[in-house]
Design a protein around this motif. Structure first.
Motif, PDB file in Angstrom:
ATOM      1  N   ASN A  41       1.137  -1.042   0.034  1.00 33.89           N
ATOM      2  CA  ASN A  41      -0.018   0.143  -0.430  1.00 33.89           C
ATOM      3  C   ASN A  41       0.357   1.436   0.277  1.00 33.89           C
ATOM      4  OD1 ASN A  41      -2.626  -1.135   0.061  1.00 33.89           O
ATOM      5  ND2 ASN A  41      -1.999  -1.725   2.076  1.00 33.89           N
ATOM      6  N   GLU A  42       2.420   1.206  -0.529  1.00 27.99           N
ATOM      7  CA  GLU A  42       3.204   2.183  -0.291  1.00 27.99           C
ATOM      8  C   GLU A  42       2.586   3.197  -1.667  1.00 27.99           C
ATOM      9  OE1 GLU A  42       6.719   3.792   0.192  1.00 27.99           O
ATOM     10  OE2 GLU A  42       6.360   1.738   0.868  1.00 27.99           O
ATOM     11  N   GLY A  43       2.708   4.457  -0.837  1.00 29.60           N
ATOM     12  CA  GLY A  43       2.017   5.520  -1.593  1.00 29.60           C
ATOM     13  C   GLY A  43       1.008   6.112  -1.339  1.00 29.60           C
ATOM     14  N   LEU A  44      -0.185   5.383  -0.493  1.00 35.63           N
ATOM     15  CA  LEU A  44      -1.249   5.913   0.079  1.00 35.63           C
ATOM     16  C   LEU A  44      -1.090   6.621   0.990  1.00 35.63           C
ATOM     17  CD1 LEU A  44      -4.290   6.720  -0.246  1.00 35.63           C
ATOM     18  CD2 LEU A  44      -4.437   3.339   0.851  1.00 35.63           C
ATOM     19  N   ASN A  53      -8.775  -0.292   6.006  1.00 36.95           N
ATOM     20  CA  ASN A  53      -7.800  -0.959   6.362  1.00 36.95           C
ATOM     21  C   ASN A  53      -8.447  -2.731   5.615  1.00 36.95           C
ATOM     22  OD1 ASN A  53      -5.154   0.261   7.050  1.00 36.95           O
ATOM     23  ND2 ASN A  53      -7.115   1.550   8.183  1.00 36.95           N
ATOM     24  N   ALA A  54      -9.353  -3.047   5.908  1.00 37.66           N
ATOM     25  CA  ALA A  54      -9.693  -4.678   5.617  1.00 37.66           C
ATOM     26  C   ALA A  54      -9.787  -4.714   3.992  1.00 37.66           C
ATOM     27  CB  ALA A  54     -10.766  -4.400   6.556  1.00 37.66           C
ATOM     28  N   TYR A  55     -10.289  -3.998   3.310  1.00 39.18           N
ATOM     29  CA  TYR A  55      -9.870  -3.513   1.981  1.00 39.18           C
ATOM     30  C   TYR A  55      -8.808  -3.775   1.126  1.00 39.18           C
ATOM     31  CZ  TYR A  55     -11.297  -3.319  -2.799  1.00 39.18           C
ATOM     32  OH  TYR A  55     -11.187  -3.112  -4.038  1.00 39.18           O
ATOM     33  N   LEU A  56      -7.582  -2.998   1.399  1.00 43.58           N
ATOM     34  CA  LEU A  56      -6.870  -2.883   1.211  1.00 43.58           C
ATOM     35  C   LEU A  56      -5.435  -3.766   1.814  1.00 43.58           C
ATOM     36  CD1 LEU A  56      -6.088   0.747   2.517  1.00 43.58           C
ATOM     37  CD2 LEU A  56      -5.814  -0.019   0.111  1.00 43.58           C
ATOM     38  N   SER A  57      -6.415  -4.704   2.988  1.00 44.55           N
ATOM     39  CA  SER A  57      -5.497  -5.828   3.343  1.00 44.55           C
ATOM     40  C   SER A  57      -5.172  -7.096   2.060  1.00 44.55           C
ATOM     41  CB  SER A  57      -5.813  -6.579   4.755  1.00 44.55           C
ATOM     42  OG  SER A  57      -7.056  -6.847   4.180  1.00 44.55           O
ATOM     43  N   THR A  58      -6.244  -6.842   1.614  1.00 45.50           N
ATOM     44  CA  THR A  58      -7.006  -8.384   0.253  1.00 45.50           C
ATOM     45  C   THR A  58      -6.879  -6.953  -1.230  1.00 45.50           C
ATOM     46  OG1 THR A  58      -8.985  -7.753   0.422  1.00 45.50           O
ATOM     47  CG2 THR A  58      -8.132  -9.444   1.483  1.00 45.50           C
ATOM     48  N   ASN A  59      -6.722  -6.501  -0.969  1.00 43.56           N
ATOM     49  CA  ASN A  59      -6.991  -5.668  -2.495  1.00 43.56           C
ATOM     50  C   ASN A  59      -5.803  -3.930  -2.605  1.00 43.56           C
ATOM     51  OD1 ASN A  59      -8.479  -6.803  -3.992  1.00 43.56           O
ATOM     52  ND2 ASN A  59      -9.828  -5.752  -1.841  1.00 43.56           N
ATOM     53  N   PRO A  60      -4.505  -4.455  -2.277  1.00 47.64           N
ATOM     54  CA  PRO A  60      -3.550  -2.964  -2.390  1.00 47.64           C
ATOM     55  C   PRO A  60      -3.689  -1.950  -3.205  1.00 47.64           C
ATOM     56  CG  PRO A  60      -2.598  -5.398  -2.644  1.00 47.64           C
ATOM     57  CD  PRO A  60      -4.049  -5.717  -2.290  1.00 47.64           C
ATOM     58  N   TYR A  61      -3.069  -1.159  -2.705  1.00 50.46           N
ATOM     59  CA  TYR A  61      -4.172  -0.074  -3.479  1.00 50.46           C
ATOM     60  C   TYR A  61      -2.687  -0.180  -4.294  1.00 50.46           C
ATOM     61  CZ  TYR A  61      -2.424   5.260  -3.846  1.00 50.46           C
ATOM     62  OH  TYR A  61      -2.878   6.773  -4.341  1.00 50.46           O
ATOM     63  N   LYS A  62      -1.306  -0.525  -4.317  1.00 52.63           N
ATOM     64  CA  LYS A  62      -0.262  -1.172  -5.277  1.00 52.63           C
ATOM     65  C   LYS A  62      -1.035  -1.408  -7.254  1.00 52.63           C
ATOM     66  CE  LYS A  62       1.362  -5.366  -5.083  1.00 52.63           C
ATOM     67  NZ  LYS A  62       2.690  -5.468  -5.513  1.00 52.63           N
ATOM     68  N   ASN A  63      -2.497  -2.302  -6.876  1.00 50.95           N
ATOM     69  CA  ASN A  63      -3.067  -2.891  -7.964  1.00 50.95           C
ATOM     70  C   ASN A  63      -4.055  -2.300  -8.049  1.00 50.95           C
ATOM     71  OD1 ASN A  63      -1.319  -5.117  -7.308  1.00 50.95           O
ATOM     72  ND2 ASN A  63      -2.555  -6.329  -6.052  1.00 50.95           N
ATOM     73  N   TRP A  64      -4.392  -0.596  -7.626  1.00 49.68           N
ATOM     74  CA  TRP A  64      -5.424  -0.428  -8.298  1.00 49.68           C
ATOM     75  C   TRP A  64      -5.315   0.027  -9.790  1.00 49.68           C
ATOM     76  CZ3 TRP A  64      -7.237   3.391  -3.943  1.00 49.68           C
ATOM     77  CH2 TRP A  64      -7.430   2.560  -2.867  1.00 49.68           C
TER      78      TRP A  64
END
Length: 155
Positions: A109-112, A144-155
């Motif tokens: 999630n780097e960058g968020l 955070n619960a969403y970010l744990s399975t769908n990280p920011y780097k994949n958006w």
């Protein structure tokens, strides 16, 4: 207890100069179902177990229960968590009568960078710092619960 919270994107890192506290946080989810998230967190030298209910229509309010637990137990529970442990630093910034909690994410999630403010009511006003950007309170992908399975780097 009902938690009333608003979330915002952060425009730059100028908030760091205003922080009166900062802690490293590692957190994982035993359940990331929106109806009942069960979170394990290590914040600094303390462990926590937190259960949150589903948000109301505005996305600002939801039930929250939290209990401090020994760090050793929190470390054991993190091993049982769903894939995708969140790694971040939380900066605390006082603004007027409120405290903004600003999370700078690392790893996947780097960058968020997201700021949260807890309020006494959904209608309560507060002073917005210049580094606050778009409000993302009711946008699930910033939880955070969403970010744990769908990280920011994949958006």
């Amino acid at each position: 207890m009902i938690e009333i919270e608003r979330k915002f994107l952060v425009l730059n890192d100028s908030f760091k100069a205003e922080a009166f506290a900062q802690n490293h946080i590692a957190q994982g989810y035993l359940s990331s179902a929106p109806e009942r998230t069960v979170r394990v967190r290590i914040k600094g030298d303390k462990g926590y177990l937190t259960i949150k209910g589903i948000s109301n229509d505005s996305g600002m309010s939801r039930f929250e229960w939290e209990k401090e637990i020994p760090v050793a137990e929190a470390k054991e529970l993190l091993l049982l968590c769903e894939k995708g442990v969140i790694d971040k630093t939380r900066f605390e910034i006082k603004r007027g009568d409120h405290i903004f909690e600003v999370d700078e994410f690392y790893g996947e999630n780097e960058g968020l960078i997201v700021a949260e403010i807890e309020l006494d009511s959904e209608m309560e006003t507060f002073e917005k710092p210049s580094w606050i950007g778009e409000e993302v309170t009711n946008i699930n992908r910033y939880y955070n619960a969403y970010l744990s399975t769908n990280p920011y780097k994949n958006w």
